[in-house]
Design a protein around this motif. Structure first.
Motif, PDB file in Angstrom:
ATOM      1  N   VAL A  40      48.710  36.675  29.188  1.00  0.00           N
ATOM      2  CA  VAL A  40      47.491  37.313  29.695  1.00  0.00           C
ATOM      3  C   VAL A  40      47.115  36.751  31.057  1.00  0.00           C
ATOM      4  O   VAL A  40      46.697  37.492  31.959  1.00  0.00           O
ATOM      5  CB  VAL A  40      46.330  37.119  28.689  1.00  0.00           C
ATOM      6  CG1 VAL A  40      45.018  37.608  29.284  1.00  0.00           C
ATOM      7  CG2 VAL A  40      46.629  37.846  27.393  1.00  0.00           C
ATOM      8  N   ALA A  41      47.279  35.428  31.246  1.00  0.00           N
ATOM      9  CA  ALA A  41      46.949  34.811  32.529  1.00  0.00           C
ATOM     10  C   ALA A  41      47.840  35.352  33.639  1.00  0.00           C
ATOM     11  O   ALA A  41      47.363  35.656  34.745  1.00  0.00           O
ATOM     12  CB  ALA A  41      47.093  33.292  32.425  1.00  0.00           C
ATOM     13  N   ARG A  42      49.148  35.473  33.364  1.00  0.00           N
ATOM     14  CA  ARG A  42      50.056  36.012  34.384  1.00  0.00           C
ATOM     15  C   ARG A  42      49.738  37.467  34.695  1.00  0.00           C
ATOM     16  O   ARG A  42      49.753  37.890  35.864  1.00  0.00           O
ATOM     17  CB  ARG A  42      51.504  35.877  33.912  1.00  0.00           C
ATOM     18  CG  ARG A  42      52.042  34.460  33.960  1.00  0.00           C
ATOM     19  CD  ARG A  42      53.545  34.425  33.774  1.00  0.00           C
ATOM     20  NE  ARG A  42      53.936  34.927  32.468  1.00  0.00           N
ATOM     21  CZ  ARG A  42      54.018  34.169  31.383  1.00  0.00           C
ATOM     22  NH1 ARG A  42      53.738  32.874  31.459  1.00  0.00           N
ATOM     23  NH2 ARG A  42      54.376  34.686  30.223  1.00  0.00           N
ATOM     24  N   PHE A  43      49.438  38.253  33.650  1.00  0.00           N
ATOM     25  CA  PHE A  43      49.090  39.655  33.870  1.00  0.00           C
ATOM     26  C   PHE A  43      47.810  39.770  34.698  1.00  0.00           C
ATOM     27  O   PHE A  43      47.741  40.580  35.643  1.00  0.00           O
ATOM     28  CB  PHE A  43      48.910  40.360  32.524  1.00  0.00           C
ATOM     29  CG  PHE A  43      48.386  41.768  32.654  1.00  0.00           C
ATOM     30  CD1 PHE A  43      49.228  42.806  32.985  1.00  0.00           C
ATOM     31  CD2 PHE A  43      47.028  42.047  32.466  1.00  0.00           C
ATOM     32  CE1 PHE A  43      48.756  44.105  33.122  1.00  0.00           C
ATOM     33  CE2 PHE A  43      46.543  43.334  32.602  1.00  0.00           C
ATOM     34  CZ  PHE A  43      47.410  44.366  32.934  1.00  0.00           C
ATOM     35  N   THR A  44      46.802  38.969  34.360  1.00  0.00           N
ATOM     36  CA  THR A  44      45.533  39.005  35.088  1.00  0.00           C
ATOM     37  C   THR A  44      45.731  38.627  36.545  1.00  0.00           C
ATOM     38  O   THR A  44      45.165  39.264  37.451  1.00  0.00           O
ATOM     39  CB  THR A  44      44.523  38.045  34.435  1.00  0.00           C
ATOM     40  OG1 THR A  44      44.347  38.414  33.073  1.00  0.00           O
ATOM     41  CG2 THR A  44      43.185  38.096  35.156  1.00  0.00           C
ATOM     42  N   PHE A  45      46.546  37.598  36.780  1.00  0.00           N
ATOM     43  CA  PHE A  45      46.769  37.152  38.161  1.00  0.00           C
ATOM     44  C   PHE A  45      47.448  38.232  38.997  1.00  0.00           C
ATOM     45  O   PHE A  45      47.005  38.557  40.100  1.00  0.00           O
ATOM     46  CB  PHE A  45      47.611  35.880  38.161  1.00  0.00           C
ATOM     47  CG  PHE A  45      47.932  35.375  39.547  1.00  0.00           C
ATOM     48  CD1 PHE A  45      46.960  34.708  40.288  1.00  0.00           C
ATOM     49  CD2 PHE A  45      49.183  35.575  40.101  1.00  0.00           C
ATOM     50  CE1 PHE A  45      47.244  34.250  41.560  1.00  0.00           C
ATOM     51  CE2 PHE A  45      49.474  35.127  41.380  1.00  0.00           C
ATOM     52  CZ  PHE A  45      48.504  34.455  42.111  1.00  0.00           C
ATOM     53  N   HIS A  46      48.525  38.827  38.461  1.00  0.00           N
ATOM     54  CA  HIS A  46      49.289  39.799  39.246  1.00  0.00           C
ATOM     55  C   HIS A  46      48.620  41.169  39.301  1.00  0.00           C
ATOM     56  O   HIS A  46      48.704  41.849  40.331  1.00  0.00           O
ATOM     57  CB  HIS A  46      50.701  39.949  38.663  1.00  0.00           C
ATOM     58  CG  HIS A  46      51.557  38.741  38.874  1.00  0.00           C
ATOM     59  ND1 HIS A  46      51.674  37.733  37.926  1.00  0.00           N
ATOM     60  CD2 HIS A  46      52.312  38.341  39.923  1.00  0.00           C
ATOM     61  CE1 HIS A  46      52.490  36.802  38.386  1.00  0.00           C
ATOM     62  NE2 HIS A  46      52.884  37.129  39.588  1.00  0.00           N
ATOM     63  N   ALA A  47      47.976  41.572  38.218  1.00  0.00           N
ATOM     64  CA  ALA A  47      47.400  42.918  38.169  1.00  0.00           C
ATOM     65  C   ALA A  47      45.967  42.989  38.672  1.00  0.00           C
ATOM     66  O   ALA A  47      45.527  44.050  39.123  1.00  0.00           O
ATOM     67  CB  ALA A  47      47.460  43.456  36.733  1.00  0.00           C
ATOM     68  N   LEU A  48      45.215  41.864  38.615  1.00  0.00           N
ATOM     69  CA  LEU A  48      43.804  41.902  38.976  1.00  0.00           C
ATOM     70  C   LEU A  48      43.450  40.967  40.126  1.00  0.00           C
ATOM     71  O   LEU A  48      42.815  41.380  41.099  1.00  0.00           O
ATOM     72  CB  LEU A  48      42.948  41.555  37.747  1.00  0.00           C
ATOM     73  CG  LEU A  48      43.110  42.470  36.524  1.00  0.00           C
ATOM     74  CD1 LEU A  48      42.280  41.955  35.374  1.00  0.00           C
ATOM     75  CD2 LEU A  48      42.751  43.900  36.878  1.00  0.00           C
ATOM     76  N   THR A  49      43.865  39.693  40.027  1.00  0.00           N
ATOM     77  CA  THR A  49      43.441  38.713  41.029  1.00  0.00           C
ATOM     78  C   THR A  49      44.036  39.000  42.400  1.00  0.00           C
ATOM     79  O   THR A  49      43.324  38.998  43.415  1.00  0.00           O
ATOM     80  CB  THR A  49      43.822  37.290  40.581  1.00  0.00           C
ATOM     81  OG1 THR A  49      43.259  37.042  39.294  1.00  0.00           O
ATOM     82  CG2 THR A  49      43.296  36.267  41.573  1.00  0.00           C
ATOM     83  N   ILE A  50      45.347  39.235  42.462  1.00  0.00           N
ATOM     84  CA  ILE A  50      45.989  39.490  43.751  1.00  0.00           C
ATOM     85  C   ILE A  50      45.435  40.753  44.415  1.00  0.00           C
ATOM     86  O   ILE A  50      45.095  40.724  45.616  1.00  0.00           O
ATOM     87  CB  ILE A  50      47.515  39.566  43.588  1.00  0.00           C
ATOM     88  CG1 ILE A  50      48.063  38.172  43.247  1.00  0.00           C
ATOM     89  CG2 ILE A  50      48.179  40.091  44.853  1.00  0.00           C
ATOM     90  CD1 ILE A  50      49.560  38.133  43.071  1.00  0.00           C
ATOM     91  N   PRO A  51      45.302  41.901  43.703  1.00  0.00           N
ATOM     92  CA  PRO A  51      44.670  43.069  44.347  1.00  0.00           C
ATOM     93  C   PRO A  51      43.242  42.792  44.808  1.00  0.00           C
ATOM     94  O   PRO A  51      42.821  43.288  45.856  1.00  0.00           O
ATOM     95  CB  PRO A  51      44.696  44.130  43.239  1.00  0.00           C
ATOM     96  CG  PRO A  51      45.844  43.751  42.378  1.00  0.00           C
ATOM     97  CD  PRO A  51      45.850  42.255  42.372  1.00  0.00           C
ATOM     98  N   LEU A  52      42.478  41.989  44.029  1.00  0.00           N
ATOM     99  CA  LEU A  52      41.111  41.652  44.434  1.00  0.00           C
ATOM    100  C   LEU A  52      41.117  40.877  45.745  1.00  0.00           C
ATOM    101  O   LEU A  52      40.337  41.172  46.660  1.00  0.00           O
ATOM    102  CB  LEU A  52      40.436  40.830  43.340  1.00  0.00           C
ATOM    103  CG  LEU A  52      39.073  40.218  43.696  1.00  0.00           C
ATOM    104  CD1 LEU A  52      38.042  41.319  43.933  1.00  0.00           C
ATOM    105  CD2 LEU A  52      38.607  39.269  42.603  1.00  0.00           C
ATOM    106  N   ILE A  53      42.015  39.897  45.845  1.00  0.00           N
ATOM    107  CA  ILE A  53      42.088  39.087  47.064  1.00  0.00           C
ATOM    108  C   ILE A  53      42.453  39.949  48.264  1.00  0.00           C
ATOM    109  O   ILE A  53      41.802  39.903  49.320  1.00  0.00           O
ATOM    110  CB  ILE A  53      43.102  37.942  46.878  1.00  0.00           C
ATOM    111  CG1 ILE A  53      42.588  36.942  45.843  1.00  0.00           C
ATOM    112  CG2 ILE A  53      43.376  37.235  48.213  1.00  0.00           C
ATOM    113  CD1 ILE A  53      43.601  35.872  45.464  1.00  0.00           C
ATOM    114  N   TYR A  54      43.496  40.767  48.122  1.00  0.00           N
ATOM    115  CA  TYR A  54      43.972  41.559  49.258  1.00  0.00           C
ATOM    116  C   TYR A  54      42.982  42.651  49.648  1.00  0.00           C
ATOM    117  O   TYR A  54      42.793  42.930  50.838  1.00  0.00           O
ATOM    118  CB  TYR A  54      45.340  42.166  48.935  1.00  0.00           C
ATOM    119  CG  TYR A  54      46.481  41.218  49.176  1.00  0.00           C
ATOM    120  CD1 TYR A  54      47.027  41.047  50.448  1.00  0.00           C
ATOM    121  CD2 TYR A  54      47.008  40.462  48.138  1.00  0.00           C
ATOM    122  CE1 TYR A  54      48.068  40.162  50.674  1.00  0.00           C
ATOM    123  CE2 TYR A  54      48.044  39.571  48.353  1.00  0.00           C
ATOM    124  CZ  TYR A  54      48.574  39.435  49.619  1.00  0.00           C
ATOM    125  OH  TYR A  54      49.601  38.554  49.836  1.00  0.00           O
TER     126      TYR A  54
END
Length: 237
Positions: A40-54
């Protein structure tokens, strides 16, 4: 300012608390089993956190805005250097309190303390901070004059008395995001040129040490077995 900061940080703790509770409760069958936390942490990072940052950086950051905050890049290197030196001195000056006998473990810990999280959490916290007038009115110094024609939801400040609170709030988020990005530039350059090689070196040394220990253990067992067999054979004769 203290109240605004406390409320903004409290939101992060609430989110973290919900995640912690999902892993712990109910005790017999938690909502989020431990085995799924990493996935879940990896999915959240790649699917949510990275798009939020960019997406946040893409809206707020420009070449001109980065140029206005060059001192943050220089200051970022300075802060990272101080963090590295302080971590080293703490271990040497307070060795009685820091019981880290393995040098490779300390090197990994020093890298972790020198390069903390400086993107994901700030991008979550600053938009919340910018909701408070005591915070976003401070960004009126650099607020563009042509936007001061708005009369809705106006706020009183010494620079643009007719600027709307929503406009100043957007400006607050944009400028804070630019600052985060500038510091992240210094962080990334320092980490990938200095921090990551140290971290990988510590990991490699630890792996090699464990490998040698395993080989030594197997050799000891083999020798013991050989001596036992030889003794048994001699006794039989």
């Amino acid at each position: 300012v203290i109240v605004a900061s406390a409320q903004s940080v409290a939101k992060v703790f609430v989110i973290g608390g919900i995640g912690y509770g999902a892993v712990k409760f109910p005790r017999k069958a938690p909502f989020l089993p431990r085995t799924l936390v990493g996935t879940v942490a990896r999915f959240t990072f790649h699917a949510l956190t990275i798009p939020l940052i960019y997406s946040t950086i893409g809206v707020a950051v420009s070449i001109e805005s980065v140029g206005n905050y060059w001192f943050l890049i220089v200051g970022g290197f300075f802060v990272l250097g101080i963090s590295y030196v302080v971590a080293t001195l703490l271990r040497r000056c307070f060795s009685c309190c820091f019981h880290i006998t393995n040098e490779n473990d300390f090197r990994a810990l020093r890298v972790a303390s020198t390069f903390p999280n400086i993107v994901a959490l700030p991008i979550l916290i600053f938009p919340s901070l910018c909701e408070f007038p005591v915070v976003y009115e401070g960004y009126a110094v650099d607020y563009p004059r042509q936007s001061s024609s708005s009369t809705a939801d106006t706020v009183d400040n010494d620079y643009y008395p007719s600027a709307s609170g929503s406009d100043l709030q957007r400006e607050c988020v944009a400028q804070s995001t630019t600052m985060i990005f500038c510091y992240f530039f210094a962080w990334s350059l320092a980490f990938w040129s200095f921090g990551n090689p140290q971290l990988m070196r510590a990991a490699t040394n630890t792996a090699n040490a464990n490998h040698r220990l395993d080989n030594s253990h197997h050799t000891t067992i083999s020798n013991s077995s050989f001596d036992g067999d030889r003794h048994h054979h001699h006794h039989h004769h």
